[in-house]
Every structure is written in structure tokens, then in C-alpha cells.
Design a protein around this motif. Sequence first.
Motif, PDB file in Angstrom:
ATOM      1  N   ALA A  86      -6.853  -6.805 -14.740  1.00 17.79           N
ATOM      2  CA  ALA A  86      -6.163  -7.796 -13.906  1.00 17.79           C
ATOM      3  C   ALA A  86      -5.954  -9.103 -14.673  1.00 17.79           C
ATOM      4  CB  ALA A  86      -6.936  -8.042 -12.619  1.00 17.79           C
ATOM      5  N   ALA A  89      -2.863  -8.882 -16.398  1.00 13.51           N
ATOM      6  CA  ALA A  89      -1.761  -8.551 -15.483  1.00 13.51           C
ATOM      7  C   ALA A  89      -1.403  -7.066 -15.489  1.00 13.51           C
ATOM      8  CB  ALA A  89      -0.534  -9.420 -15.755  1.00 13.51           C
ATOM      9  N   TYR A  90      -2.368  -6.212 -15.782  1.00 12.24           N
ATOM     10  CA  TYR A  90      -2.190  -4.766 -15.650  1.00 12.24           C
ATOM     11  C   TYR A  90      -2.645  -4.373 -14.244  1.00 12.24           C
ATOM     12  CZ  TYR A  90      -2.191  -4.910 -20.816  1.00 12.24           C
ATOM     13  OH  TYR A  90      -1.940  -5.204 -22.142  1.00 12.24           O
ATOM     14  N   HIS A  91      -1.931  -4.864 -13.256  1.00 10.94           N
ATOM     15  CA  HIS A  91      -2.414  -4.769 -11.880  1.00 10.94           C
ATOM     16  C   HIS A  91      -2.429  -3.351 -11.315  1.00 10.94           C
ATOM     17  CE1 HIS A  91      -3.053  -9.002 -11.466  1.00 10.94           C
ATOM     18  NE2 HIS A  91      -1.862  -9.225 -11.992  1.00 10.94           N
ATOM     19  N   LYS A  92      -1.450  -2.530 -11.646  1.00 11.90           N
ATOM     20  CA  LYS A  92      -1.459  -1.151 -11.135  1.00 11.90           C
ATOM     21  C   LYS A  92      -2.693  -0.405 -11.631  1.00 11.90           C
ATOM     22  CE  LYS A  92       3.472  -0.494 -10.414  1.00 11.90           C
ATOM     23  NZ  LYS A  92       4.665   0.262 -10.778  1.00 11.90           N
ATOM     24  N   SER A  93      -2.965  -0.560 -12.883  1.00  7.99           N
ATOM     25  CA  SER A  93      -4.135   0.099 -13.465  1.00  7.99           C
ATOM     26  C   SER A  93      -5.433  -0.513 -12.925  1.00  7.99           C
ATOM     27  CB  SER A  93      -4.073  -0.004 -14.988  1.00  7.99           C
ATOM     28  OG  SER A  93      -5.081   0.756 -15.577  1.00  7.99           O
ATOM     29  N   SER A 118      -4.698  -8.132  -6.830  1.00  6.27           N
ATOM     30  CA  SER A 118      -3.767  -7.329  -7.634  1.00  6.27           C
ATOM     31  C   SER A 118      -2.597  -6.843  -6.790  1.00  6.27           C
ATOM     32  CB  SER A 118      -4.504  -6.150  -8.287  1.00  6.27           C
ATOM     33  OG  SER A 118      -5.250  -6.598  -9.399  1.00  6.27           O
ATOM     34  N   PHE A 119      -2.865  -6.452  -5.548  1.00  9.57           N
ATOM     35  CA  PHE A 119      -1.754  -6.077  -4.665  1.00  9.57           C
ATOM     36  C   PHE A 119      -0.805  -7.255  -4.456  1.00  9.57           C
ATOM     37  CE2 PHE A 119      -4.378  -2.460  -2.786  1.00  9.57           C
ATOM     38  CZ  PHE A 119      -3.525  -1.457  -3.219  1.00  9.57           C
ATOM     39  N   ALA A 121      -0.252  -9.711  -6.520  1.00  9.77           N
ATOM     40  CA  ALA A 121       0.491  -9.899  -7.766  1.00  9.77           C
ATOM     41  C   ALA A 121       1.650  -8.911  -7.881  1.00  9.77           C
ATOM     42  CB  ALA A 121      -0.442  -9.758  -8.968  1.00  9.77           C
ATOM     43  N   LEU A 122       1.478  -7.727  -7.285  1.00  4.28           N
ATOM     44  CA  LEU A 122       2.539  -6.720  -7.313  1.00  4.28           C
ATOM     45  C   LEU A 122       3.501  -6.859  -6.134  1.00  4.28           C
ATOM     46  CD1 LEU A 122       0.475  -3.577  -8.384  1.00  4.28           C
ATOM     47  CD2 LEU A 122       2.033  -4.946  -9.792  1.00  4.28           C
ATOM     48  N   GLY A 123       3.210  -7.786  -5.234  1.00  4.14           N
ATOM     49  CA  GLY A 123       4.083  -8.000  -4.089  1.00  4.14           C
ATOM     50  C   GLY A 123       3.829  -7.078  -2.917  1.00  4.14           C
ATOM     51  N   ASP A 124       2.743  -6.340  -2.928  1.00  2.00           N
ATOM     52  CA  ASP A 124       2.409  -5.422  -1.834  1.00  2.00           C
ATOM     53  C   ASP A 124       1.466  -6.130  -0.857  1.00  2.00           C
ATOM     54  OD1 ASP A 124       1.641  -3.397  -0.106  1.00  2.00           O
ATOM     55  OD2 ASP A 124       1.365  -1.909  -1.698  1.00  2.00           O
TER      56      ASP A 124
END
Length: 155
Positions: A86, A89-93, A118-119, A121-124
Motif C-alpha cells: 500500500a 500504491a499497489y493497492h489491489k495486491s 486501499s479500497f 485509493a482504488l475508488g471502491d
Amino acid sequence: MLISCTGQVQYQSGISKFSNQDYLGANVEFSEALLKDKRNDEIYFARAAARSLAGYYSLAIADMNKAISFNDSRPDYFYFRGYFKAQLAYHKSAINDYSKCISMAPWYVEIYRQRAESFIALGDLTEACLDLQEAIAAGDTSARSLQIKYCVNKP
């Protein structure tokens, strides 16, 4: 004079340097310990912590990968690898690692907030708000400000 072939002397020296916030010195000691004890997940974990605090998150992730390859039963290893990811910025991982940690140790209160970040940061925001609810219900008071900022339907 006996020479340690297990790396414990260097490991203990690394712990001492780490405690004194000499993270680069600790990294050197942990690296020396790993030359003698190449399959010790705890030494990889310690070196990852030192490297992350020195700002070397990619190297910390590599060490966590090694630690997990030797011992995949420790939820904290997945938590910290997710945290290091995180930071880059490897948020999915990171979410994958946080989810693995939650499946192993759902009582880690802070993990829900970390995964929510992290969600976010990904906009979810849907998933983020669900995690923030879990975090708050589990007692993570710092999650409340994130909930107020990002979640429309506040409980």
C-alpha cells in the motif's frame, strides 16, 4: 572461541540496532544472519521491518515474500506485506494480502481500516465503507473519521 553458525548473534545484534532506530545497521546485521540461516522466516520478517522503516518498501516486500514462502501460517506476515504494498500504491495486491490476513485472523482490528484505505485509493467506496463499519464495530476509533469523509450512509 565458538563461532555461531546459526546467525543468532547477528540476529540479536540486528534487534538491538532496530530497537535503537538504526534501521540500516539492523538491515546489515539481519543480512549477515541470513547468510548463516537462509530459511529463517523470522529473520526475513525482521529485515523487512528494518527495510520498510528505512523507506525501502520494495526490498521489504521481497523479504516478506521469502518469509511467507517459509511460513505462510502467520497472518501478521500478510498484514505487513499488504501494508508495504500500500505504501507503494499497489493497492489491489495489498487488498489481497489484507484479505488473507482477515481470513486467518479476523480479530486484527486495524486490518479492516487498512484494507478500507486501499479500497478508497482504488475508488471502491462501497467495499471501503463495509470495512470501515467492521473496523468501528471492532473498536478502531481512527476509522470513524474515514467513515465520515467517505461513507454517505453513516450508521
